[in-house]
Scaffold this motif. Structure first.
Motif, short mmCIF file in Angstrom:
data_model
loop_
_atom_site.label_atom_id
_atom_site.label_comp_id
_atom_site.label_asym_id
_atom_site.label_seq_id
_atom_site.Cartn_x
_atom_site.Cartn_y
_atom_site.Cartn_z
N TYR A 211 -77.11 -49.71 -32.16
CA TYR A 211 -78.35 -49.29 -32.81
C TYR A 211 -78.14 -49.19 -34.31
CZ TYR A 211 -82.73 -46.72 -33.44
OH TYR A 211 -83.99 -46.33 -33.82
N ASP A 212 -79.04 -49.79 -35.08
CA ASP A 212 -78.92 -49.83 -36.54
C ASP A 212 -80.27 -49.45 -37.14
OD1 ASP A 212 -78.76 -50.49 -39.26
OD2 ASP A 212 -77.46 -52.21 -38.90
N THR A 213 -80.41 -48.18 -37.54
CA THR A 213 -81.68 -47.68 -38.04
C THR A 213 -82.21 -48.50 -39.21
OG1 THR A 213 -81.10 -45.44 -37.37
CG2 THR A 213 -82.86 -45.65 -38.98
N ALA A 214 -81.31 -48.85 -40.14
CA ALA A 214 -81.74 -49.57 -41.34
C ALA A 214 -82.37 -50.92 -41.00
CB ALA A 214 -80.54 -49.76 -42.27
N ARG A 215 -81.84 -51.60 -40.01
CA ARG A 215 -82.36 -52.91 -39.64
C ARG A 215 -83.59 -52.81 -38.73
NH1 ARG A 215 -77.98 -56.97 -37.45
NH2 ARG A 215 -79.81 -58.33 -37.63
N LEU A 216 -83.66 -51.76 -37.94
CA LEU A 216 -84.73 -51.65 -36.96
C LEU A 216 -86.00 -51.00 -37.50
CD1 LEU A 216 -82.66 -50.56 -33.84
CD2 LEU A 216 -83.74 -52.78 -34.22
N ASN A 217 -85.85 -50.03 -38.38
CA ASN A 217 -87.01 -49.28 -38.85
C ASN A 217 -87.99 -50.20 -39.59
OD1 ASN A 217 -88.40 -46.79 -39.01
ND2 ASN A 217 -87.79 -46.59 -41.15
N GLY A 218 -89.22 -50.25 -39.14
CA GLY A 218 -90.23 -51.11 -39.75
C GLY A 218 -90.29 -52.51 -39.19
N LEU A 219 -89.43 -52.82 -38.21
CA LEU A 219 -89.40 -54.16 -37.63
C LEU A 219 -90.73 -54.48 -36.93
CD1 LEU A 219 -87.60 -56.68 -36.92
CD2 LEU A 219 -87.14 -55.52 -34.75
N SER A 220 -91.27 -55.64 -37.20
CA SER A 220 -92.51 -56.08 -36.57
C SER A 220 -92.21 -56.68 -35.20
CB SER A 220 -93.21 -57.13 -37.44
OG SER A 220 -94.32 -57.68 -36.76
N LEU A 221 -92.97 -56.23 -34.20
CA LEU A 221 -92.89 -56.78 -32.86
C LEU A 221 -94.26 -57.39 -32.55
CD1 LEU A 221 -91.09 -53.79 -31.09
CD2 LEU A 221 -90.04 -55.92 -31.89
N SER A 222 -94.33 -58.70 -32.47
CA SER A 222 -95.62 -59.36 -32.27
C SER A 222 -96.05 -59.26 -30.81
CB SER A 222 -95.54 -60.83 -32.68
OG SER A 222 -94.77 -61.57 -31.74
N SER A 277 -90.98 -47.60 -35.55
CA SER A 277 -90.63 -46.52 -36.46
C SER A 277 -89.54 -45.66 -35.82
CB SER A 277 -91.84 -45.64 -36.78
OG SER A 277 -91.44 -44.49 -37.51
N ASP A 278 -88.43 -45.50 -36.52
CA ASP A 278 -87.36 -44.62 -36.04
C ASP A 278 -87.76 -43.16 -36.20
OD1 ASP A 278 -84.42 -44.28 -35.23
OD2 ASP A 278 -84.52 -43.12 -37.09
N ALA A 279 -88.59 -42.86 -37.19
CA ALA A 279 -89.11 -41.50 -37.35
C ALA A 279 -90.21 -41.29 -36.32
CB ALA A 279 -89.66 -41.30 -38.76
N ASP A 280 -90.16 -40.15 -35.63
CA ASP A 280 -91.10 -39.94 -34.53
C ASP A 280 -91.41 -38.46 -34.35
OD1 ASP A 280 -88.78 -38.96 -33.23
OD2 ASP A 280 -88.36 -40.92 -32.35
N ASN A 281 -91.54 -38.02 -33.11
CA ASN A 281 -91.96 -36.63 -32.89
C ASN A 281 -90.91 -35.60 -33.24
OD1 ASN A 281 -90.33 -37.18 -30.69
ND2 ASN A 281 -91.94 -36.90 -29.16
N LEU A 282 -89.65 -36.00 -33.39
CA LEU A 282 -88.63 -35.06 -33.85
C LEU A 282 -88.95 -34.61 -35.28
CD1 LEU A 282 -85.44 -36.77 -32.42
CD2 LEU A 282 -86.17 -34.44 -31.90
N GLU A 283 -89.16 -35.58 -36.17
CA GLU A 283 -89.56 -35.24 -37.54
C GLU A 283 -90.93 -34.58 -37.55
OE1 GLU A 283 -86.68 -38.70 -37.94
OE2 GLU A 283 -88.33 -38.18 -36.60
N GLY A 284 -91.83 -35.09 -36.69
CA GLY A 284 -93.18 -34.57 -36.64
C GLY A 284 -93.24 -33.12 -36.23
N TYR A 285 -92.34 -32.70 -35.36
CA TYR A 285 -92.34 -31.31 -34.90
C TYR A 285 -92.11 -30.35 -36.08
CZ TYR A 285 -91.52 -27.19 -32.04
OH TYR A 285 -91.60 -25.93 -31.48
N LEU A 286 -91.16 -30.68 -36.91
CA LEU A 286 -90.88 -29.82 -38.07
C LEU A 286 -92.09 -29.72 -38.98
CD1 LEU A 286 -87.25 -30.90 -39.09
CD2 LEU A 286 -87.95 -28.81 -37.89
N SER A 287 -92.78 -30.85 -39.17
CA SER A 287 -93.95 -30.88 -40.06
C SER A 287 -95.13 -30.14 -39.46
CB SER A 287 -94.32 -32.33 -40.35
OG SER A 287 -95.50 -32.41 -41.10
N VAL A 288 -95.47 -30.47 -38.21
CA VAL A 288 -96.66 -29.88 -37.58
C VAL A 288 -96.49 -28.38 -37.38
CG1 VAL A 288 -98.04 -29.86 -35.47
CG2 VAL A 288 -97.39 -32.04 -36.51
#
Length: 292
Positions: A211-222, A277-288
């Motif tokens: 798993y490589d966050t830098a390469r995967l984050n924002g990757l388009s899946l058609s 998006s690698d950022a998800d509900n983990l980050e969202g929990y802190l914000s919400v």
């Protein structure tokens, strides 16, 4: 002047999902994430109850992540999603966690779960998210700063496997019925796909050994690639799927049905692509929850 991590509040956030337990260590940004596949939702579809073995292994995983957070000097918080909120004995699971490590589990509603994913992936930006979990799937859309659509569907990767097995015909019929409520969803401009199904498919798209966050984050899946991939995965045995480059072997039994679900959701939303998006509900929990 740079802020020392010693003066920044540090959090360990534990996401108790239907398929896995995840840990995020955060201090002015995500430091690292870990995952432990425990399949809490095992047997839930048939009985409406969390089985004792699944509760035990999941509670122990939560306890281990709790102790890691404490060792890191973090404030530890935990939330649970579909498996716990939809089961008749979810409170018994929460009690088991509390008995093991003293941690109180926040059981979030489907609507809250959708908002957590949206906030984590997009912050305050407009757009949408699709989050295919083990026992539920969330779709949440924001336009001009306002939530215009939010739904939690009672279908996910583990539920599909337990209901349909590896049958392509049963899988198609089950999913078609489950996504029908999306027929009234507005068409979003851009959508992020989050969660384990999306990360596995993104890794397969690039054929990553690790798993490589830098390469995967924002990757388009058609849509075309996802549809082709789902059709390729369905006829394969679990062992054959494990040999596919990028495959998370812990998800090899659930990924085929989950990929079909993602394709069907995209069809209902008229999407030609999603972005991982690698950022998800983990980050969202802190914000919400107003913790950051």
């Amino acid at each position: 002047m740079e802020t020392s991590l010693n003066t920044v509040m540090k959090y360990a956030v534990i996401d108790i999902g239907s398929n896995s337990v995840r840990l995020m260590l955060w201090a002015d940004g995500t430091l690292y994430k870990k995952v432990c596949t425990t399949r809490l939702a095992e047997g839930l579809s048939a009985r409406g109850l969390l089985c004792d073995a699944a509760m035990d292994r999941t509670a122990r995983a939560v306890s281990e992540f709790y102790r890691e957070g404490v060792r890191e000097g973090a404030r530890v918080v935990a939330f649970a999603t579909a498996a716990v909120r939809s089961s008749a004995n979810g409170s018994a699971f929460c009690a088991r966690v509390r008995a093991l490590c003293g941690l109180k589990v926040d059981v979030v509603s489907g609507e809250e779960e959708a908002l957590l994913g949206l906030s984590g992936a997009l912050g305050r930006s407009d757009g949408g998210i699709v989050d295919i979990g083990g026992a539920s799937t969330e779709v949440c859309l924001r336009k001009e700063g306002k939530i215009v659509y939010s739904v939690s569907l009672p279908i996910g990767a583990v539920r599909i496997l337990e209901t349909c097995g590896q049958s392509a015909e049963r899988t198609d019929g089950y999913i078609a019925e489950a996504v029908r409520p999306l027929s009234d969803a507005p068409c979003p401009d851009a959508v992020c796909a989050i969660g384990g199904t999306a990360s596995t498919l993104a890794s397969i798209r690039l054929g990553l050994a690790e798993y490589d966050t830098a390469r995967l984050n924002g990757l388009s899946l058609s849509y075309d690639w996802l549809n082709e991939t789902s059709l390729r995965l369905l006829p394969l045995t679990v062992e054959e799927r494990k040999k596919i480059p990028g495959m998370d072997v812990r998800r090899a039994d659930v990924i085929a049905g989950a990929s079909v679900l993602l394709v069907r959701v995209m069809e209902m939303l008229h999407l030609s692509e999603v972005r991982f998006s690698d950022a998800d509900n983990l980050e969202g929990y802190l914000s919400v929850r107003g913790l950051i």
